[in-house]
Design an enzyme around this catalytic site. Sequence first.
Site, PDB file in Angstrom:
ATOM      1  N   LYS A  85     -13.877 -71.430   0.497  1.00 40.56           N
ATOM      2  CA  LYS A  85     -15.281 -71.190   0.182  1.00 40.56           C
ATOM      3  C   LYS A  85     -16.093 -72.174   1.013  1.00 40.56           C
ATOM      4  O   LYS A  85     -15.607 -73.236   1.416  1.00 40.56           O
ATOM      5  CB  LYS A  85     -15.582 -71.351  -1.302  1.00 40.56           C
ATOM      6  CG  LYS A  85     -15.349 -72.704  -1.901  1.00 40.56           C
ATOM      7  CD  LYS A  85     -16.404 -73.758  -1.693  1.00 40.56           C
ATOM      8  CE  LYS A  85     -17.794 -73.280  -2.081  1.00 40.56           C
ATOM      9  NZ  LYS A  85     -18.761 -74.446  -1.879  1.00 40.56           N
ATOM     10  N   THR A  92     -18.865 -78.746  -0.449  1.00 40.72           N
ATOM     11  CA  THR A  92     -19.165 -77.584   0.317  1.00 40.72           C
ATOM     12  C   THR A  92     -17.940 -76.808   0.688  1.00 40.72           C
ATOM     13  O   THR A  92     -17.815 -75.677   0.362  1.00 40.72           O
ATOM     14  CB  THR A  92     -19.901 -77.958   1.618  1.00 40.72           C
ATOM     15  OG1 THR A  92     -21.177 -78.449   1.234  1.00 40.72           O
ATOM     16  CG2 THR A  92     -20.127 -76.750   2.497  1.00 40.72           C
ATOM     17  N   GLU A 152     -25.455 -68.824   5.670  1.00 44.01           N
ATOM     18  CA  GLU A 152     -26.676 -68.036   5.500  1.00 44.01           C
ATOM     19  C   GLU A 152     -27.701 -68.574   6.470  1.00 44.01           C
ATOM     20  O   GLU A 152     -27.791 -69.762   6.734  1.00 44.01           O
ATOM     21  CB  GLU A 152     -27.222 -68.071   4.078  1.00 44.01           C
ATOM     22  CG  GLU A 152     -28.130 -66.845   3.828  1.00 44.01           C
ATOM     23  CD  GLU A 152     -28.469 -66.632   2.371  1.00 44.01           C
ATOM     24  OE1 GLU A 152     -27.553 -66.373   1.591  1.00 44.01           O
ATOM     25  OE2 GLU A 152     -29.661 -66.733   2.033  1.00 44.01           O
ATOM     26  N   ASN A 197     -32.664 -73.953   2.655  1.00 47.35           N
ATOM     27  CA  ASN A 197     -32.520 -75.374   2.374  1.00 47.35           C
ATOM     28  C   ASN A 197     -33.781 -76.011   1.819  1.00 47.35           C
ATOM     29  O   ASN A 197     -33.727 -77.064   1.200  1.00 47.35           O
ATOM     30  CB  ASN A 197     -32.042 -76.106   3.623  1.00 47.35           C
ATOM     31  CG  ASN A 197     -30.585 -75.786   3.878  1.00 47.35           C
ATOM     32  OD1 ASN A 197     -29.728 -76.221   3.126  1.00 47.35           O
ATOM     33  ND2 ASN A 197     -30.313 -74.989   4.894  1.00 47.35           N
ATOM     34  N   SER A 234     -36.594 -74.755  -5.648  1.00 49.04           N
ATOM     35  CA  SER A 234     -37.923 -74.438  -6.165  1.00 49.04           C
ATOM     36  C   SER A 234     -37.931 -73.045  -6.786  1.00 49.04           C
ATOM     37  O   SER A 234     -36.936 -72.350  -6.770  1.00 49.04           O
ATOM     38  CB  SER A 234     -38.969 -74.548  -5.074  1.00 49.04           C
ATOM     39  OG  SER A 234     -38.665 -73.668  -4.023  1.00 49.04           O
TER      40      SER A 234
END
Lengths: 403, 403
Positions: free
Chosen positions: B179, B190, B274, B398, B403
């Site tokens: 992953k 990560t 991504e 990032n 938020s």
Amino acid sequence: MPINLTEPTELLPVPGVRLGVAAAGIRYRDRADLVLMEVAVRSNVAAVFTQNAFCAAPVIVAREHLAAGGVRYLLINSGNANAGTGDRGLKDARASCAHVAEILGGQAEQVLPFSTGVIGEHLPVPRVREAMPGLAAGLAADNWMDAMRAIMTTDTVGKGISRRVTLSGGTVTLTGIAKGSGMIRPDMATMLAFLATDAVVPAGDLQEMLNAAVEESFNCITVDGDTSTNDACVLAATGASGVRVAEDDDRRRFAAALQAVCDFLAQAIVRDGEGATKFITLHVTGGQTPDEARRVADAVAHSPLVKTALFASDPNWGRILAAVGRAGVAGLDVSRVRIEIGDVLIVEGGGRAAAYTEEAGRQVMDQAEIPIYIHLGRGRSEARVYTCDLSYDYVRINAEYRS
Amino acid sequence: MPINLTEPTELLPVPGVRLGVAAAGIRYRDRADLVLMEVAVRSNVAAVFTQNAFCAAPVIVAREHLAAGGVRYLLINSGNANAGTGDRGLKDARASCAHVAEILGGQAEQVLPFSTGVIGEHLPVPRVREAMPGLAAGLAADNWMDAMRAIMTTDTVGKGISRRVTLSGGTVTLTGIAKGSGMIRPDMATMLAFLATDAVVPAGDLQEMLNAAVEESFNCITVDGDTSTNDACVLAATGASGVRVAEDDDRRRFAAALQAVCDFLAQAIVRDGEGATKFITLHVTGGQTPDEARRVADAVAHSPLVKTALFASDPNWGRILAAVGRAGVAGLDVSRVRIEIGDVLIVEGGGRAAAYTEEAGRQVMDQAEIPIYIHLGRGRSEARVYTCDLSYDYVRINAEYRS
């Protein structure tokens, strides 16, 4: 929008220095793009150049000419970097210097060439030559503001500052201009700064003081870690004031003023980094050596994860701590690391500080100017680096520039 | 959208390995987030961990337990990295291991813990404990696909691969799952990879082969230069096949299969970054030492200017050359540097290649897979690095994640 930065309203002339400005049409239309700076006979000139192995033709020629001594002119163009241009680039830079000597007398070797702009295109030397008579005819002491604007590429504001320095023998002037957006601009090769004083400064002292000032200013800024092929910072001392920088006390005062001028201009470059919305000062203390303190500051300043968090006003201390952890400091004890953002303690003992709250963190991260203090707890060495955040506009500017 | 990457349709069971999967509710709702991997008694287990000085609690505990020997279980959770959690983090990781031993027998020291997810939040150990009986009851040989999906954080596809390897004594299986999105994801700490084989491999050989394979795969990927606090790659050899990796020829075959599996998984992480729209392979040749070749590859791979140009399909050779120039290769002769993108020669002799056209450059840059060849002309050493471009989505992900 530059961060807390406006163009100066005036720049003080420096006795012994005259400047000419022309719109030579090198790349831009209807704007000045060529500057000739004349310094008095027997001026001392010091300079610092890019360390990039791929340095531009004018950097190679300026280094050669500076070593030969007797510099009288600086010829600076914007719009074209004359970088990645091979042998022809060197010929073009030398030819430009020769055109100055043709009009104004002296030798081509007494001219230092500087270029900033697009990489990989040949300098249109005929346009430089055509502009030369007008440039020479227009030489004047009060042209600093126009020169400041003519050297801009994609800068959004001109960057300049003047200081008066009172020494034991009288008062001298120090004026500086700079262009650049901290390696942030595509193909724009990148940072140039020209400083002059009418103080009398021996050549060796001048270079030594410039090295020290650059080390703590222009060498302490980073936008994206990319260093340019054309970077240069030049300081000319004309001696026209007759005031000597000789005694220790004078030297300290002059060096302090020089440091302040370099610091202002270096900060200005970061503050005008397009895409930048925050101005960050990283203070690393408690290193065993200055080198390890600097490595930590650079690792944090170059971390895209930290920079995007700064853009988002996100007090993401885990990203800062992870960047500290990968800076290659041998035997770093993370439990001794302390991190403050502004006056908010966010990390101690290897994790979030007990008293820390997200609200306090977000409040301090919401400011346009953010000081970050990282204490390593290993010794007494320090480093300070100026940087900015990483925003959408950074990607836009750098991805779309040529389309 | 991952670049030329799809989820595997099946993964081969590895005799001697059973896996259990549970939805423990650590962070995500309604999805599996906890994996227990059981390896047969007397399996050999090798591992490589993050070099970040700020490493997560489970990394510290897993290193300790691995050194103690006799590993029987790997416990892996997603959603929480248990990093930056201080002493309590260590206690939590050890408690999780103890809960495995309580249910399944043996010692807590026979369990290696792994965590991936948000940094700086405490691991909800009671939820791990509650999930344990179900996890143990569900242990089965054919759970690799579910395990692959349970360890994902913000990965968009599962990453797994199986190989059958024919050795002199018979055929063995090698299956791996991973992953990660190449350090690209905020707070997501990560990269984790778990590989298993039923071959008989002596412990020393296993670690040696894993080190070599990781060096040329997971250690050759970079998205943004940030290294995580939790990275780990584990290889278990159960020996259940009875087939020994002993002879030189067997060793070569097994090492090649291991390399291929690691390479696939490492590439998958970059392909699923991504924000990534291009998959870049940097080949640096002609270095005096492997280290300088790698430094050049890293400088280019980490350059935001190069990465934004790749995003824009802009064959901006000046940016690549400038990154090569600042890589710190002493005495680099830029006039010997040659750069090709795909089969298009773009730089030779320190500048644009004579036959190069912007159209040819743009065409090759428009591909989703871009190989870049940089020849330094100094020696015979090489380096290869996988990376991706830098897009708006990188900043979005990032900056906006919290938020």
